[in-house]
Design an enzyme around this catalytic site. Structure first.
Site, mmCIF file in Angstrom:
data_model
loop_
_atom_site.group_PDB
_atom_site.id
_atom_site.type_symbol
_atom_site.label_atom_id
_atom_site.label_comp_id
_atom_site.label_asym_id
_atom_site.label_seq_id
_atom_site.Cartn_x
_atom_site.Cartn_y
_atom_site.Cartn_z
ATOM 1 N N LYS A 52 0.700 -0.802 0.212
ATOM 2 C CA LYS A 52 0.106 0.097 0.176
ATOM 3 C C LYS A 52 0.652 0.828 0.089
ATOM 4 O O LYS A 52 0.669 2.072 -1.377
ATOM 5 C CB LYS A 52 -0.840 0.171 1.005
ATOM 6 C CG LYS A 52 -2.582 -0.940 1.505
ATOM 7 C CD LYS A 52 -3.082 -0.788 2.399
ATOM 8 C CE LYS A 52 -3.707 -2.305 2.178
ATOM 9 N NZ LYS A 52 -4.265 -3.064 3.557
ATOM 10 N N GLN A 96 -4.463 -1.529 10.039
ATOM 11 C CA GLN A 96 -3.898 -2.812 9.122
ATOM 12 C C GLN A 96 -4.613 -3.903 9.940
ATOM 13 O O GLN A 96 -4.164 -4.266 11.140
ATOM 14 C CB GLN A 96 -2.288 -3.097 8.903
ATOM 15 C CG GLN A 96 -2.689 -4.731 7.766
ATOM 16 C CD GLN A 96 -2.977 -4.482 7.049
ATOM 17 O OE1 GLN A 96 -3.932 -3.232 6.314
ATOM 18 N NE2 GLN A 96 -3.518 -5.687 5.942
ATOM 19 N N ASP A 119 -11.124 2.426 3.959
ATOM 20 C CA ASP A 119 -11.080 1.468 4.261
ATOM 21 C C ASP A 119 -12.592 0.751 4.074
ATOM 22 O O ASP A 119 -13.354 -0.442 3.925
ATOM 23 C CB ASP A 119 -10.341 0.405 5.230
ATOM 24 C CG ASP A 119 -9.499 -0.238 5.370
ATOM 25 O OD1 ASP A 119 -9.457 -0.560 4.355
ATOM 26 O OD2 ASP A 119 -8.904 -0.180 6.537
HETATM 27 N N1 GUN Z 1 -6.741 -6.933 6.701
HETATM 28 C C1 GUN Z 1 -6.978 -8.253 5.195
HETATM 29 N N2 GUN Z 1 -7.910 -6.776 5.039
HETATM 30 C C2 GUN Z 1 -7.860 -5.889 5.045
HETATM 31 C C3 GUN Z 1 -8.513 -4.447 4.581
HETATM 32 O O1 GUN Z 1 -8.380 -4.377 3.104
HETATM 33 N N3 GUN Z 1 -8.280 -3.370 5.464
HETATM 34 C C4 GUN Z 1 -6.946 -3.671 6.337
HETATM 35 N N4 GUN Z 1 -7.432 -2.513 6.404
HETATM 36 N N5 GUN Z 1 -6.605 -4.338 6.646
HETATM 37 C C5 GUN Z 1 -7.138 -5.902 6.209
#
Ligand code: GUN
Length: 291
Positions: A52, A96, A119
């Site tokens: 990211k 995350q 998100d």
């Molecule tokens: N863990 C697994 N998928 C995601 C996601 O799309 N966003 C975040 N913040 N954590 C995750």
């Protein structure tokens, strides 16, 4: 059988965003700024957050990575989120997941400013999604919708079976697929751990979306000829032939299922890269909302 190339589509979307960001800067508008919070040292999470942050750099966003030991208390983490909420230069925040057990995911999500919740996990954004109002859509479900849209896959009136009811993927994608939109308008069945006769449901599907994280759990005998298969699984399985000691496995037995499909996403290179492209789109939207 046609492969749904999420990597190529993600690269296309990111190059389009890069141009928009350059134009923003020429117009004197602010560079989008994404903050990511990473707690602990989970290998998968490190990889995803790393991707990211790298994507931000590629397309001209500012990024801030806030790393904390897994000993951080819930109160300390909530305090950090408050600071990000109050920082007017930061447009988007992701925390995350998963988080250590002593930290409430619900409290973390609810403490994120919905206007920075790129998100799309905050109840405000989920509620707005359900009602079809403008909102940040969760990245993986939205990435799946963008693949279906790009490849002009007809979803209206089709039988769609979603396997897995997680808050992050299964539940929201089931809502997006059943809405009166294109893609969408499917007749959706959401299967989960208590579903009886899973095979019977899946065999009935024109579109299968599997998001369980169980490698090779969708087998050829469960898939009808011509089905569209979207594989959200990215499980690390040991592989001595790889230099890092593992490979990524989808939920689908790709070798045996793919010959039966009209379309299928590979793992890696399918849904995964689209999750990042969607996050980048949400972050651009968050910055534009403040123009
Ligand atoms: N863990 C697994 N998928 C995601 C996601 O799309 N966003 C975040 N913040 N954590 C995750």
């Amino acid at each position: 059988m046609q492969l749904l190339d999420g990597k190529a589509l993600s690269d296309l979307i990111k190059s389009q965003i890069k141009e928009k960001v350059s134009q923003r800067v020429i117009d004197g508008k602010k560079q989008p700024h994404l903050a990511a919070i990473l707690v602990g040292n989970d290998g998968g999470s490190e990889t995803y957050v790393g991707s990211k942050i790298r994507s931000c750099e590629e397309i001209g966003y500012k990024s801030t990575l806030l790393r904390f030991e897994d000993t951080i208390t819930e109160a300390e983490l909530l305090d950090q989120i408050k600071k990000v909420n109050a920082n007017s230069d930061i447009d988007g925040l992701i925390v995350q997941l998963p988080l250590p057990k002593h930290i409430s995911v619900e409290k973390v999500i609810e403490s994120t400013d919905p206007e920075k919740d790129v998100d799309g996990f905050h109840p405000v954004n989920i509620g707005r999604m359900v009602q079809g109002l403008p909102c940040f859509l969760p990245a993986t479900p939205n990435g799946i919708m963008k693949i279906l849209e790009h490849y002009k896959i007809d979803t209206a009136g089709k039988e769609c079976v979603v396997i897995g009811r997680s808050d992050i993927v299964g539940t929201p994608v089931s809502i997006l697929m059943s809405r009166n939109t294109n893609p969408g308008n499917a007749t959706v069945t959401l299967c989960h751990s208590k579903t009886k006769n899973l095979k019977e449901h899946v065999l009935n599907a024109d579109i299968i979306i599997s998001a369980t994280g169980k490698p090779n759990s969708v087998t050829a005998d469960m898939v009808k000829d011509g089905a569209v298969v979207i594989d959200v699984g990215t499980t690390r399985v040991p592989d001595a032939s790889k230099k890092n000691g593992f490979r990524l496995s989808g939920d689908v037995d790709f070798v045996n299922v793919s010959p039966k499909c009209s379309y299928i996403t590979p793992v890696p290179g399918g849904v995964g890269p689209m999750t990042i492209a969607s996050l980048m789109l949400n972050t651009l939207q968050a910055a534009s909302n403040k123009d």
